[in-house]
Every structure is written in C-alpha cells, then in structure tokens.
Scaffold this active site. Sequence first.
Site, mmCIF file in Angstrom:
data_model
loop_
_atom_site.group_PDB
_atom_site.id
_atom_site.type_symbol
_atom_site.label_atom_id
_atom_site.label_comp_id
_atom_site.label_asym_id
_atom_site.label_seq_id
_atom_site.Cartn_x
_atom_site.Cartn_y
_atom_site.Cartn_z
ATOM 1 N N HIS A 84 56.266 45.335 33.868
ATOM 2 C CA HIS A 84 56.546 46.679 34.360
ATOM 3 C C HIS A 84 57.460 47.401 33.375
ATOM 4 O O HIS A 84 58.320 46.783 32.748
ATOM 5 C CB HIS A 84 57.207 46.604 35.737
ATOM 6 C CG HIS A 84 57.305 47.928 36.434
ATOM 7 N ND1 HIS A 84 58.256 48.855 36.110
ATOM 8 C CD2 HIS A 84 56.553 48.479 37.425
ATOM 9 C CE1 HIS A 84 58.090 49.935 36.874
ATOM 10 N NE2 HIS A 84 57.060 49.717 37.675
ATOM 11 N N GLU A 156 50.887 52.877 33.471
ATOM 12 C CA GLU A 156 51.989 53.624 34.074
ATOM 13 C C GLU A 156 52.758 54.327 32.968
ATOM 14 O O GLU A 156 53.627 53.725 32.332
ATOM 15 C CB GLU A 156 52.903 52.704 34.886
ATOM 16 C CG GLU A 156 53.190 51.348 34.255
ATOM 17 C CD GLU A 156 54.422 50.676 34.827
ATOM 18 O OE1 GLU A 156 54.780 50.973 35.958
ATOM 19 O OE2 GLU A 156 55.042 49.880 34.101
#
Length: 236
Positions: A84, A156
């Site tokens: 992430h 993302e």
Amino acid sequence: MNGTLAEARALAQDIRNALPAASDVDVVVCPPFTALHAVSEVLKGSHIAVGAQNMYFEEKGAFTGEVSPLMLLDAGCRYVILGHSERRRQMGETSELVNRKLKLALTAGLTPIVCVGETWPERSAGQTEQVIGEQIASSLTDIPDHALRSVLIAYEPVWAIGTGQVATPDQAEEVHRCIRGLLPSATAEALRILYGGSVTPENCEGLMAKEDLDGTLVGGASLKVDSFAAIVQAAA
C-alpha cells in the site's frame, strides 16, 4: 489504523446486516491486525471475506513486531494487502520487499492485493506509465503466469488517497489498460485490477463502468456502513 475491538465488531456486524446474504460481488474487509480474529468471527458464514493490511515475508522466527501469513490464516484471513502506498512512503517499503511478501503469500494460500501508484509530481512530469511499469515489474518478479491469475492489482494514485481528489474514470482506465498491457495477454485478461483513491458512492459508478476497472479498494468510505454498502451496490 482505526477502531477498537468493540468498534470493529460493530462495524463488521453492521456491514453484514447492510449487504444481501448472497451476492455476485466479492466483498473483503481488512481490519487492523488486532481485530482480524474478532471480525472473522462476526462474518463467519457470510459471503464477506477478511483480509489483512500487511504481512511479513517469513513464516516465523525472531522478527519482533511482525505478523506472518500463517498467523493471518489462523485469524481467518483469505486476502492480504501488499505494498500500500502509505507503507511504501511512510515505512520505506520497496517493490523488491513487496515481491518477497507476494511470493510467500501465494505459497501460503492467501490472495494478495498488490498496490501500485504514482505521486502527483510523477504524474505532472508525465512519468505515470514509467513509475507504474517499474513497480509492476519489480513487485511481480519471478511470479509464474498461473500464479499471477490469483493476484489482484490495486492502482491507487498517491495523489488521490485521502485527499478527496479522485482520478477521473478516463484517467483510471488509462492506467488500468497500461497495467494489463504489461502482462502476458492470457494472464492480463484474467487479472482483476482495482482502483483505490478517495472512492465514494458518488464516483464509484462512473469508475466501475470502465472496461478495465474490475473493482475498488475503498479507504475512508469503508468506515461508514451506508457509504460502503452503496459502493458494493454500485459494483453489483
């Protein structure tokens, strides 16, 4: 990093109550490590799976403070998020480190969600495809094609995470198509690519309408039952 045990249990129960008992949409919730087992118990028997937000690249050993894939499986996890952007930026995780975690996650039987994304300066400099290409190549090194089909990729854009500034459906589609083009055609066709970055019920439908966008990685909106349920419904 949100939620006490009581809050996590309540949120999981509310999500379970808000969603249909059966669905064609794959739904996964990823609470903090401390709440994994408790949330798994709340969701047992439902179609909602549980995932972790991270893991270490060893099964066990003298790695104080780390959590292994075997521990995640024992706590009820089926999925794990790797790389992430917050971990890449704030914890200094590299794509090479993500690759080591990915290999062990696949071996352990977890479904990995591998995150990639560019910063605003990189996008402004026209480096989006280069940055994404390097992250994909390094993160997926030595992963055979048959194993890649079990991996989910989450695009993302760092500039859209928690900022309220979401990529347009066309911007997301462009990068998703780029990611698919980096992989062997048969694998690329089977691969599921998610979009993450200030996803809301208001923008989800436009994003999900794009051909190469297969789902979303939801952040802040997942902490509110009504908004999360609306996003799942938009996917349906």
